[in-house]
Design a protein around this motif. Structure first.
Motif, PDB file in Angstrom:
ATOM      1  N   UNK A 190       5.247   9.575   1.500  1.00 15.29           N
ATOM      2  CA  UNK A 190       4.967   9.207   2.890  1.00 15.29           C
ATOM      3  C   UNK A 190       6.201   9.536   3.721  1.00 15.29           C
ATOM      4  N   UNK A 191       6.018  10.391   4.723  1.00 15.35           N
ATOM      5  CA  UNK A 191       7.091  10.748   5.648  1.00 15.35           C
ATOM      6  C   UNK A 191       6.960   9.868   6.890  1.00 15.35           C
ATOM      7  N   UNK A 192       8.030   9.169   7.242  1.00 17.10           N
ATOM      8  CA  UNK A 192       8.021   8.351   8.448  1.00 17.10           C
ATOM      9  C   UNK A 192       8.469   9.155   9.653  1.00 17.10           C
ATOM     10  N   UNK A 193       7.776   8.966  10.756  1.00 14.74           N
ATOM     11  CA  UNK A 193       8.103   9.655  12.021  1.00 14.74           C
ATOM     12  C   UNK A 193       8.359   8.568  13.065  1.00 14.74           C
ATOM     13  N   UNK A 194       9.640   8.308  13.351  1.00 15.44           N
ATOM     14  CA  UNK A 194      10.043   7.159  14.169  1.00 15.44           C
ATOM     15  C   UNK A 194      10.564   7.663  15.514  1.00 15.44           C
ATOM     16  N   UNK A 195       9.738   7.554  16.542  1.00 15.19           N
ATOM     17  CA  UNK A 195      10.077   8.165  17.824  1.00 15.19           C
ATOM     18  C   UNK A 195      10.916   7.281  18.744  1.00 15.19           C
ATOM     19  N   UNK A 196      10.909   5.960  18.503  1.00 16.68           N
ATOM     20  CA  UNK A 196      11.624   5.065  19.409  1.00 16.68           C
ATOM     21  C   UNK A 196      11.983   3.762  18.722  1.00 16.68           C
ATOM     22  N   UNK A 197      12.320   2.769  19.530  1.00 17.70           N
ATOM     23  CA  UNK A 197      12.796   1.496  18.996  1.00 17.70           C
ATOM     24  C   UNK A 197      11.793   0.877  18.028  1.00 17.70           C
ATOM     25  N   UNK A 198      12.315   0.195  17.042  1.00 17.87           N
ATOM     26  CA  UNK A 198      11.460  -0.518  16.105  1.00 17.87           C
ATOM     27  C   UNK A 198      12.083  -1.861  15.766  1.00 17.87           C
ATOM     28  N   UNK A 199      11.228  -2.881  15.697  1.00 19.27           N
ATOM     29  CA  UNK A 199      11.692  -4.268  15.572  1.00 19.27           C
ATOM     30  C   UNK A 199      10.963  -4.951  14.410  1.00 19.27           C
ATOM     31  N   UNK A 212      12.210  -7.821   4.149  1.00 21.35           N
ATOM     32  CA  UNK A 212      13.581  -7.616   3.679  1.00 21.35           C
ATOM     33  C   UNK A 212      13.683  -6.927   2.317  1.00 21.35           C
ATOM     34  N   UNK A 213      12.758  -7.139   1.363  1.00 18.46           N
ATOM     35  CA  UNK A 213      12.881  -6.380   0.111  1.00 18.46           C
ATOM     36  C   UNK A 213      12.817  -4.868   0.328  1.00 18.46           C
ATOM     37  N   UNK A 214      11.935  -4.433   1.218  1.00 14.58           N
ATOM     38  CA  UNK A 214      11.823  -2.993   1.501  1.00 14.58           C
ATOM     39  C   UNK A 214      13.075  -2.477   2.197  1.00 14.58           C
ATOM     40  N   UNK A 215      13.601  -3.258   3.124  1.00 17.24           N
ATOM     41  CA  UNK A 215      14.799  -2.842   3.862  1.00 17.24           C
ATOM     42  C   UNK A 215      16.017  -2.855   2.950  1.00 17.24           C
ATOM     43  N   UNK A 216      16.134  -3.912   2.153  1.00 18.21           N
ATOM     44  CA  UNK A 216      17.249  -4.032   1.208  1.00 18.21           C
ATOM     45  C   UNK A 216      17.237  -2.892   0.199  1.00 18.21           C
ATOM     46  N   UNK A 269       0.838  -1.204   0.000  1.00 21.24           N
ATOM     47  CA  UNK A 269       0.000   0.000   0.000  1.00 21.24           C
ATOM     48  C   UNK A 269       0.872   1.253   0.000  1.00 21.24           C
ATOM     49  N   UNK A 270       1.962   1.217   0.761  1.00 24.05           N
ATOM     50  CA  UNK A 270       2.887   2.349   0.802  1.00 24.05           C
ATOM     51  C   UNK A 270       3.604   2.518  -0.538  1.00 24.05           C
ATOM     52  N   UNK A 271       3.990   1.403  -1.130  1.00 26.66           N
ATOM     53  CA  UNK A 271       4.674   1.416  -2.422  1.00 26.66           C
ATOM     54  C   UNK A 271       3.786   2.013  -3.508  1.00 26.66           C
ATOM     55  N   UNK A 313      10.562  -2.782   8.515  1.00 23.90           N
ATOM     56  CA  UNK A 313      10.076  -2.823   7.144  1.00 23.90           C
ATOM     57  C   UNK A 313       9.169  -1.657   6.816  1.00 23.90           C
ATOM     58  N   UNK A 314       8.294  -1.294   7.755  1.00 27.27           N
ATOM     59  CA  UNK A 314       7.399  -0.159   7.548  1.00 27.27           C
ATOM     60  C   UNK A 314       8.203   1.136   7.460  1.00 27.27           C
TER      61      UNK A 314
END
Length: 250
Positions: free
Chosen positions: A100-109, A145-149, A92-94, A114-115
């Motif tokens: 889309x601006x990501x707002x990452x306030x803390x740890x993510x696992x 992993x495709x999104x991260x890669x 959906x993001x793709x 991927x998001x």
């Protein structure tokens, strides 16, 4: 009591989409489905020029997949459907025609990484360490992993996927290209996110759409690719190794 939600607020042509789950923003299937739907709807809205994606609470952006649902998977088809939840959000993001601006306030696992990687421009605080922990439970970050890669490269992605016990700090993630900027506090980050989103709204929407197409070039097969990856995870989650490991979390 389940206070989980996905909500959207649109002001000044900016759609802010926020998700929350009381268990460190882990994402069960129903929340993933609603998140994918909300992103698609915001992307199709003529009122929206830019999207901000964020999560609730101050400490954790996203703890990944819901362990409660993971533990209860007993057949491969259910497993595939479960892991397809993150695939649907990433797709959906793709496909979303807006930045889309990501707002990452803390740890993510796990799936949360991927998001973050599937956003078009990502801002974080210095507390936003990342970890791909899937190998610890006998599976792997196959769907995300495709999104991260795509964002940080095979070398960096494989490093954190293999080193599944450890968090990598926000500066490491910035140096690899996952985060564009890292801020000292949530307040600084939020001010920067808002200013950046407002500035993007002054640009030509058609130009931004065409740029997004270019940025995501070569991913047209992701509908089928991520479904195949979800099937791999759905099969592995039934393995004796994973079942025994998940028992420890009950």
């Amino acid at each position: 009591m389940n206070d989980a939600y996905v909500k959207q607020n649109t002001q000044n042509n900016i759609a802010t989409i926020e998700f929350f789950h009381p268990e460190q923003n882990s994402l069960p299937g129903n929340i993933l489905s609603l998140l994918a739907q909300t992103i698609t709807e915001a992307g199709n809205s003529p009122e929206v020029k830019v999207i901000i994606l964020k999560s609730g609470c101050d400490r954790t952006f996203c703890a990944g997949a819901s362990f409660k649902e993971l533990i209860n998977i007993n057949d491969a088809e259910t497993g595939k459907v479960f892991f397809s939840g993150f695939a649907n959000v990433i797709n959906a993001m793709r496909k979303c025609p807006k930045f889309i601006i990501g707002r990452i306030q803390g740890k993510t696992v796990g799936g949360g990484v991927g998001i973050a990687a599937a956003t078009d421009y990502c801002m974080a605080t210095k507390f936003a360490a990342i970890k791909l922990s899937e190998l610890n439970v006998g599976i792997g970050p196959f769907v995300v992993s495709p999104a991260i890669e795509r964002k940080i490269g095979v070398s960096a992605m494989s490093q954190i996927a293999i080193d599944a016990n450890n968090f990598y700090d926000a500066e490491w993630a910035r140096s690899k290209g996952l985060f564009a900027n890292v801020y000292e506090s949530i307040e600084e980050m939020d001010a920067a996110v808002e200013a950046f989103a407002l500035h993007l709204c002054t640009y030509n929407p058609e130009a931004m759409l065409e740029m997004k197409k270019i940025f995501w070039k070569g991913t047209n097969d992701w509908d089928s690719l991520l479904a195949e990856r979800a099937a791999i995870s759905g099969r592995l989650v039934l393995s004796d190794f994973t079942k025994k490991t998940l028992e420890k979390f009950k």
